[in-house]
Design a protein around this motif. Structure first.
Motif, PDB file in Angstrom:
ATOM      1  N   TYR A 117       0.953  -1.211  -0.044  1.00 41.27           N
ATOM      2  CA  TYR A 117      -0.071  -0.034  -0.085  1.00 41.27           C
ATOM      3  C   TYR A 117       0.943   0.916   0.047  1.00 41.27           C
ATOM      4  N   GLN A 118       0.595   2.155  -0.796  1.00 42.54           N
ATOM      5  CA  GLN A 118       1.602   3.209  -0.917  1.00 42.54           C
ATOM      6  C   GLN A 118       0.947   4.232   0.011  1.00 42.54           C
ATOM      7  N   LEU A 119       1.732   4.278   1.011  1.00 43.27           N
ATOM      8  CA  LEU A 119       1.496   5.441   2.071  1.00 43.27           C
ATOM      9  C   LEU A 119       1.744   6.926   1.757  1.00 43.27           C
ATOM     10  N   SER A 120       2.870   7.177   1.175  1.00 45.36           N
ATOM     11  CA  SER A 120       3.039   8.694   0.729  1.00 45.36           C
ATOM     12  C   SER A 120       4.124   8.727  -0.590  1.00 45.36           C
ATOM     13  N   THR A 121       4.350   9.740  -1.182  1.00 42.22           N
ATOM     14  CA  THR A 121       5.103  10.012  -2.056  1.00 42.22           C
ATOM     15  C   THR A 121       5.997  11.595  -1.762  1.00 42.22           C
ATOM     16  N   HIS A 122       7.103  11.593  -1.842  1.00 43.17           N
ATOM     17  CA  HIS A 122       7.901  12.770  -1.409  1.00 43.17           C
ATOM     18  C   HIS A 122       8.891  13.344  -2.753  1.00 43.17           C
ATOM     19  N   ARG A 123       9.287  14.588  -2.865  1.00 43.02           N
ATOM     20  CA  ARG A 123      10.129  15.106  -3.857  1.00 43.02           C
ATOM     21  C   ARG A 123      11.385  15.708  -2.776  1.00 43.02           C
ATOM     22  N   LEU A 124      12.287  15.414  -3.535  1.00 43.28           N
ATOM     23  CA  LEU A 124      13.609  15.949  -2.880  1.00 43.28           C
ATOM     24  C   LEU A 124      14.561  17.084  -3.893  1.00 43.28           C
TER      25      LEU A 124
END
Length: 185
Positions: A117-124
């Motif tokens: 299950y994809q909990l979150s996505t982030h950008r760096l």
């Protein structure tokens, strides 16, 4: 006293949460670039060691892979995961990205290591420490998982992905209460 009361209610506060990955975790990855960069090195408590995915192959023109070929490579090789050995109520994940960082990545969770299950996505925009709070579900219940995966989506350098340290903060989840059998007289 407050922490003990919270634990009795089956809650997990930041003060109660431990680094479950380092305490009991067993790390694994899709692939490692060599024996020097194994998955377990991302949870050994030392910032001088790291896990590294293989370096992606070059495109037919000699340049870096882009678009669909890159996404296909990343799905197969660009992830790192840890088995916490028991279910945990998650509070947070902290990542220390090396110079081969992901400019975009996802945090996935699983109860069984097979269904994610994809909990979150982030950008760096640069490597370094990235603290990620795990928020309760919309119904107020904790996110409970035994497996946590860091999945690279886009790379921030010409290399694959590399994590120096991963911390997964949480509390061992209490088993669901079983109904008390009714005794008939």
């Amino acid at each position: 006293a407050e922490a003990a009361e919270a634990a009795a209610r089956g809650e997990c506060t930041d003060a109660m949460a431990v680094d479950a990955a380092r305490a009991a975790g067993r790390a694994f990855a899709a692939a490692s670039s060599s024996i020097w960069y194994e998955a377990s090195q991302a949870i050994d408590g030392r910032e001088g060691t790291r896990w590294a995915s293989p370096t992606p192959p070059a495109a037919a023109d000699g340049g870096p892979l882009r678009g669909d070929p890159w996404r296909a490579w990343a799905r197969e090789h660009g992830w790192w995961a840890v088995d916490l050995r028991t279910a945990h109520a998650l509070r947070g994940v902290e990542l220390l990205w090396e110079e081969a960082y992901a400019s975009e990545f996802a945090i996935d969770v699983s109860a069984d290591g097979a269904h994610w299950y994809q909990l979150s996505t982030h950008r760096l925009h640069a490597p370094g420490w990235v603290p990620i709070a795990v928020r309760p579900r919309s119904d107020g219940s904790a996110v409970v998982a035994q497996f946590v995966r860091v999945r690279g989506i886009e790379r921030g350098s010409r290399y694959g992905f590399s994590l120096r340290e991963v911390q997964v903060r949480g509390c061992p989840a209490l088993p669901a209460p079983r109904p008390v059998p009714q005794v008939l007289a």
